[in-house]
Write a protein that holds these residues in place. Structure first.
Motif, mmCIF file in Angstrom:
data_model
loop_
_atom_site.group_PDB
_atom_site.id
_atom_site.type_symbol
_atom_site.label_atom_id
_atom_site.label_comp_id
_atom_site.label_asym_id
_atom_site.label_seq_id
_atom_site.Cartn_x
_atom_site.Cartn_y
_atom_site.Cartn_z
ATOM 1 N N SER A 48 15.493 -35.794 -38.357
ATOM 2 C CA SER A 48 16.452 -36.396 -37.439
ATOM 3 C C SER A 48 17.077 -37.586 -38.144
ATOM 4 O O SER A 48 16.526 -38.103 -39.119
ATOM 5 C CB SER A 48 15.780 -36.820 -36.132
ATOM 6 O OG SER A 48 14.814 -37.809 -36.374
ATOM 7 N N THR A 143 20.414 -40.593 -31.898
ATOM 8 C CA THR A 143 19.470 -39.926 -32.799
ATOM 9 C C THR A 143 19.745 -38.442 -32.693
ATOM 10 O O THR A 143 19.852 -37.906 -31.584
ATOM 11 C CB THR A 143 18.015 -40.242 -32.409
ATOM 12 O OG1 THR A 143 17.810 -41.659 -32.504
ATOM 13 C CG2 THR A 143 17.024 -39.529 -33.319
ATOM 14 N N GLN A 145 18.967 -34.407 -34.214
ATOM 15 C CA GLN A 145 18.177 -33.450 -34.994
ATOM 16 C C GLN A 145 19.094 -32.806 -36.037
ATOM 17 O O GLN A 145 20.264 -32.543 -35.763
ATOM 18 C CB GLN A 145 17.608 -32.348 -34.088
ATOM 19 C CG GLN A 145 16.649 -32.847 -33.056
ATOM 20 C CD GLN A 145 15.256 -33.090 -33.619
ATOM 21 O OE1 GLN A 145 15.013 -33.049 -34.817
ATOM 22 N NE2 GLN A 145 14.324 -33.374 -32.738
#
Length: 169
Positions: A48, A143, A145
């Motif tokens: 991530s 954030t 992935q």
């Protein structure tokens, strides 16, 4: 299997991979197959990344994520899909060809913020000798992935890679 990495600007890399001239993409956000139909997303997230803001003024508030950017002038590197898509329609931001030029704009007070991946931003601050002058604001804007993608001509490889990554995930 041997792999060769080719470093290209973001948009060009995606175009080359989607056309089949390159075999895939490393560490990209989910959902790129919608815009690049020849790229197959490997469903296992590999890492991530934090998208953050850097500023001269360490007191700028970014606790509303992407929406925080509506109140501040900002710059980012052209071809950064995650930023482009999340700031679409914002009148306060613009893309630069070169992220170092964006940092120089901030130093000349033409923009308040630079939006960039956390690790890349920290590295640039060190490279440009801006420690103590430029501050990474918290919390992160987002954030995300990250996933690998392969061209459809490697669909069989995509399945094998997915199985291998799931075993080690």
């Amino acid at each position: 299997m041997q792999i060769e990495f080719v470093n290209l600007p973001g948009n060009r890399a995606l175009q080359e991979s989607n056309s089949g001239r390159l075999d895939g993409e490393l560490m990209r956000k989910a959902g790129l197959s919608m815009e690049y139909p020849n790229l197959l997303q490997i469903s296992v997230p590999l890492a991530s990344t934090n998208t953050v803001a850097f500023a001269l003024d360490k007191n700028i508030d970014v606790d509303k994520g992407w929406d925080s950017l509506r109140k501040h002038t900002f710059s980012y590197e052209m071809g950064t899909k995650l930023i482009e898509q999340n700031t679409l329609g914002f009148s306060t931001g613009h893309a630069e060809q070169n992220i170092k030029a964006a940092f120089r704009q901030m130093l000349h007070r033409r923009v308040e913020l630079i939006i960039i991946d956390e690790q890349a931003g920290l590295q640039l601050v060190r490279e440009m000798g801006l420690e103590g002058t430029v501050h990474m604001l918290k919390p992160a804007i987002s954030t995300t992935q990250l996933y690998h993608y392969v061209h459809t001509k490697h669909a069989a490889l995509a399945n094998k890679l997915e199985i291998l990554l799931l075993k080690n995930y």
